[in-house]
Design an enzyme around this catalytic site. Structure first.
Site, PDB file in Angstrom:
ATOM      1  N   ASP A  93       0.834  -1.200   0.000  1.00  0.00           N
ATOM      2  CA  ASP A  93       0.000   0.000   0.000  1.00  0.00           C
ATOM      3  C   ASP A  93       0.873   1.256   0.000  1.00  0.00           C
ATOM      4  O   ASP A  93       1.823   1.361   0.774  1.00  0.00           O
ATOM      5  CB  ASP A  93      -0.899  -0.019   1.246  1.00  0.00           C
ATOM      6  N   HIS A 120      -0.526   4.531   0.227  1.00  0.00           N
ATOM      7  CA  HIS A 120      -1.328   5.669   0.671  1.00  0.00           C
ATOM      8  C   HIS A 120      -0.682   6.327   1.894  1.00  0.00           C
ATOM      9  O   HIS A 120      -0.628   5.728   2.959  1.00  0.00           O
ATOM     10  CB  HIS A 120      -2.750   5.221   1.014  1.00  0.00           C
TER      11      HIS A 120
END
Length: 146
Positions: A13, A15
């Site tokens: 990920d 983010h």
């Protein structure tokens, strides 16, 4: 004495916004924050927690594959000698419909608390403050009764 928390985004990920907001909130609340950034492996979390004697490890994930990324996470912490309070939050599953099921899944994986992506930072800070206070009291009682 301020307590140290290690935070990061697990797995593949990328983010970053959530952990940046969390870093600011926990710093403002008086915690020492070690921000590992994005695409952090389980081993990196464990090594940082051990190195900084972290009271808590905060895991973020927004791409929906946290369950896969967190398989064996607590075993990794334990094998490294880390005994910390663990939280996870974000958009933890693809098509997250019933958050109570998601919460149960991550509690079964060993997380002390599980938050959805709508959780207020103040709620997370208050929860960690309370959990660490309680943990300290329990440790003190165990030491006294030994």
């Amino acid at each position: 004495m301020s307590q140290t928390v290690v935070l990061g985004v697990i797995g593949s990920d990328a983010h970053v916004v959530g952990i940046t907001i969390l870093e600011q909130a926990f710093n403002a609340a008086g915690f020492d924050v070690i921000n590992l950034g994005v695409q952090t492996s389980q081993e990196e979390f464990a090594e940082a927690a051990l190195e900084h004697d972290a009271a808590a490890v905060l895991v973020s994930s927004l791409y929906g594959h946290a369950e896969q990324d967190c398989q064996g996470f607590h075993e990794t912490l334990e094998s490294t000698g880390v005994d910390a309070t663990t939280y996870i939050g974000g958009n933890l599953t693809v098509g997250q419909d019933d958050f109570e099921e998601t919460r149960a899944t991550f509690e079964e994986l060993g997380f002390d608390r599980v938050f959805d992506s709508e959780t207020d930072t103040e709620e997370a800070v208050a929860a960690l403050t309370q959990d660490l206070r309680q943990r300290t009291q329990e440790t003190e009682r165990a030491t006294i009764s030994s």
